[in-house]
Design a protein around this motif. Structure first.
Motif, mmCIF file in Angstrom:
data_model
loop_
_atom_site.group_PDB
_atom_site.id
_atom_site.type_symbol
_atom_site.label_atom_id
_atom_site.label_comp_id
_atom_site.label_asym_id
_atom_site.label_seq_id
_atom_site.Cartn_x
_atom_site.Cartn_y
_atom_site.Cartn_z
ATOM 1 N N LYS A 217 0.864 -1.177 0.000
ATOM 2 C CA LYS A 217 0.000 0.000 0.000
ATOM 3 C C LYS A 217 0.905 1.233 0.000
ATOM 4 N N ARG A 218 0.565 2.232 -0.789
ATOM 5 C CA ARG A 218 1.348 3.465 -0.769
ATOM 6 C C ARG A 218 0.405 4.605 -0.381
ATOM 7 N N VAL A 219 0.676 5.225 0.770
ATOM 8 C CA VAL A 219 -0.248 6.191 1.366
ATOM 9 C C VAL A 219 0.435 7.556 1.429
ATOM 10 N N GLY A 220 -0.328 8.608 1.186
ATOM 11 C CA GLY A 220 0.234 9.961 1.259
ATOM 12 C C GLY A 220 0.766 10.249 2.659
ATOM 13 N N PHE A 221 1.914 10.980 2.754
ATOM 14 C CA PHE A 221 2.526 11.294 4.056
ATOM 15 C C PHE A 221 1.524 12.023 4.939
ATOM 16 N N GLU A 222 1.375 11.503 6.172
ATOM 17 C CA GLU A 222 0.533 12.189 7.162
ATOM 18 C C GLU A 222 1.074 11.792 8.528
ATOM 19 N N LEU A 223 1.560 12.774 9.255
ATOM 20 C CA LEU A 223 2.362 12.516 10.450
ATOM 21 C C LEU A 223 1.681 11.577 11.441
ATOM 22 N N GLU A 224 0.421 11.871 11.792
ATOM 23 C CA GLU A 224 -0.244 11.057 12.822
ATOM 24 C C GLU A 224 -0.529 9.647 12.300
ATOM 25 N N ARG A 225 -0.836 9.548 11.007
ATOM 26 C CA ARG A 225 -1.092 8.228 10.417
ATOM 27 C C ARG A 225 0.179 7.379 10.519
ATOM 28 N N ILE A 226 1.319 8.009 10.277
ATOM 29 C CA ILE A 226 2.597 7.280 10.356
ATOM 30 C C ILE A 226 2.860 6.855 11.792
ATOM 31 N N MET A 227 2.609 7.764 12.734
ATOM 32 C CA MET A 227 2.920 7.448 14.132
ATOM 33 C C MET A 227 2.026 6.360 14.703
ATOM 34 N N ARG A 228 0.919 6.093 14.032
ATOM 35 C CA ARG A 228 0.005 5.039 14.502
ATOM 36 C C ARG A 228 0.376 3.678 13.928
ATOM 37 N N THR A 229 1.282 3.669 12.947
ATOM 38 C CA THR A 229 1.448 2.462 12.117
ATOM 39 C C THR A 229 2.697 1.673 12.480
ATOM 40 N N ARG A 230 2.484 0.405 12.856
ATOM 41 C CA ARG A 230 3.632 -0.471 13.120
ATOM 42 C C ARG A 230 4.412 -0.704 11.825
ATOM 43 N N TYR A 231 5.658 -1.103 11.962
ATOM 44 C CA TYR A 231 6.431 -1.407 10.752
ATOM 45 C C TYR A 231 7.076 -2.784 10.902
ATOM 46 N N LYS A 232 7.595 -3.280 9.795
ATOM 47 C CA LYS A 232 8.239 -4.601 9.780
ATOM 48 C C LYS A 232 9.747 -4.417 9.825
ATOM 49 N N ILE A 233 10.397 -5.341 10.553
ATOM 50 C CA ILE A 233 11.858 -5.238 10.666
ATOM 51 C C ILE A 233 12.559 -6.044 9.593
ATOM 52 N N ASP A 234 12.081 -7.287 9.399
ATOM 53 C CA ASP A 234 12.932 -8.166 8.577
ATOM 54 C C ASP A 234 12.187 -8.693 7.361
ATOM 55 N N SER A 235 11.364 -7.815 6.772
ATOM 56 C CA SER A 235 10.788 -8.182 5.459
ATOM 57 C C SER A 235 10.449 -6.879 4.751
ATOM 58 N N TYR A 236 10.154 -6.982 3.467
ATOM 59 C CA TYR A 236 9.795 -5.758 2.737
ATOM 60 C C TYR A 236 8.617 -5.088 3.442
ATOM 61 N N GLN A 237 8.553 -3.774 3.369
ATOM 62 C CA GLN A 237 7.415 -3.065 3.980
ATOM 63 C C GLN A 237 6.137 -3.389 3.195
ATOM 64 N N THR A 238 5.014 -3.421 3.899
ATOM 65 C CA THR A 238 3.725 -3.623 3.218
ATOM 66 C C THR A 238 2.991 -2.297 3.095
ATOM 67 N N THR A 239 3.498 -1.278 3.779
ATOM 68 C CA THR A 239 2.995 0.090 3.584
ATOM 69 C C THR A 239 4.178 1.007 3.369
ATOM 70 N N TYR A 240 4.071 1.897 2.369
ATOM 71 C CA TYR A 240 5.069 2.956 2.193
ATOM 72 C C TYR A 240 4.323 4.279 2.257
ATOM 73 N N PHE A 241 4.996 5.299 2.787
ATOM 74 C CA PHE A 241 4.387 6.629 2.826
ATOM 75 C C PHE A 241 5.100 7.518 1.819
ATOM 76 N N VAL A 242 4.308 8.346 1.143
ATOM 77 C CA VAL A 242 4.810 9.128 0.015
ATOM 78 C C VAL A 242 4.797 10.618 0.341
ATOM 79 N N ILE A 243 5.955 11.253 0.268
ATOM 80 C CA ILE A 243 5.991 12.720 0.435
ATOM 81 C C ILE A 243 5.991 13.348 -0.955
ATOM 82 N N ASP A 244 5.644 14.647 -0.984
ATOM 83 C CA ASP A 244 5.677 15.367 -2.270
ATOM 84 C C ASP A 244 6.961 16.165 -2.419
ATOM 85 N N SER A 245 7.642 16.404 -1.274
ATOM 86 C CA SER A 245 8.914 17.147 -1.363
ATOM 87 C C SER A 245 9.628 17.018 -0.026
ATOM 88 N N PHE A 246 10.938 17.304 -0.011
ATOM 89 C CA PHE A 246 11.676 17.281 1.255
ATOM 90 C C PHE A 246 11.239 18.458 2.125
#
Ligand code: HBI
Ligand code: FE
Length: 284
Positions: A217-246
């Motif tokens: 899943k590729r989801v638009g960057f949103e700070l609180e959404r990211i902070m709520r989301t667990r991540y995986k350590i030893d496999s490819y991510q199943t969610t990526y977050f997308v920014i529009d610029s640095f």
């Protein structure tokens, strides 16, 4: 620092790998460049060659333009020479560490514009994957974008935010922000999605997977959404977050996170790969 306390790298406790007896109180040590063997320099060369070949069309342009700053691609760089170039570009320097270090020490170094680079390189049999960050992951994955002024400012702001988070016991929430941006972030460009996260850029398989596979899943960057989301350590991510610029990433770290942590703590934690009802996802 005999036997550093296990570092929570991601969400699992693991004893760190490395020689901590040589580290100073701030966990930095000297890079023993003479100790690298020809085989280790050659391993670095082969890792670099494999990743550099697949950057076009998958890595963001800022990274592709900056990777040459690492210096000669056929040997492990000398950190002091690299730091001279980096200091001139964005005021950052690279410091050697024995491996994973406690979060507080890590945040403090970032807040001082000192990026900790693991001094050891993986074993040949770990060519395709190494669980903990080694010198190739840290140098090839993280250092090129430290030459980008906006990203360099974000990294320092992140470190300063981390020191505050430690006092608010919010390191786990902030670690998710690091994970889904600095390690596994994607950026939207007119030519399509591109990788800027170090964990992706230093990975043989995940670089192509993160930008082209229909699975994650590729989801638009949103700070609180990211902070709520667990991540995986030893496999490819199943969610990526997308920014529009640095710039967007830097601006996101401007506000005081205290109220954000409070709001996030009221909301249920999301598993990696889980979507909120009606949540928009980005096409590849
Ligand atoms: N230590 N050397 C090193 N490198 C890291 O990337 C690192 C660390 N300690 C903690 C850590 N990363 C993560 O917990 C960050 O999310 C803070
Ligand atoms: Fe990393």
């Amino acid at each position: 620092n005999q036997g550093v306390a296990p570092v929570t790298y991601g969400e699992g406790e693991r004893p760190p790998r490395g020689d901590y007896a040589r580290a100073r109180a701030d966990y930095t040590c000297e890079q023993d460049w003479a100790a690298y063997t020809p085989a280790q320099h050659d391993l670095y060369r082969r890792l670099y060659e494999r990743q550099a070949a697949q950057l076009p069309g998958l890595a963001c342009q800022e990274f592709i333009e900056a990777v040459a700053h690492l210096g000669a691609p056929d040997r492990i760089p000398r950190f002091d020479e690299l730091s001279e170039r980096l200091m001139r570009a964005t005021g950052w320097q690279v410091v050697a560490v024995p491996g994973l270090i406690p979060e507080e020490a890590f945040f403090k170094l970032l807040s001082e514009r000192r990026f900790p680079v693991t001094e050891w390189i993986r074993e040949p049999e770990e060519f395709d994957y190494v669980v903990e960050p080694d010198v190739f992951h840290d140098l090839f994955g993280h250092v090129p974008l430290l030459f980008n002024p906006v990203f360099a400012d974000y990294m320092q702001a992140y470190g300063a935010g981390g020191l505050k988070a430690s006092r608010l016991d919010a390191c786990e929430l902030l670690a998710r922000l690091y994970w889904y941006t600095v390690e596994f972030g994607l950026i939207a460009t007119p030519e399509g999605l591109r990788a800027y996260g170090a964990g992706i850029l230093s990975s043989a398989g995940e670089l192509r997977h993160s930008v082209t596979s229909p699975e994650p899943k590729r989801v638009g960057f949103e700070l609180e959404r990211i902070m709520r989301t667990r991540y995986k350590i030893d496999s490819y991510q199943t969610t990526y977050f997308v920014i529009d610029s640095f710039d967007q990433l830097f601006e996101a770290t401007a506000p005081d996170f205290t109220p954000i942590y409070a709001r996030v703590r009221q909301l249920p934690t999301l598993e990696a790969g889980e979507l909120l009802p009606g949540e928009a996802i980005r096409a590849v």
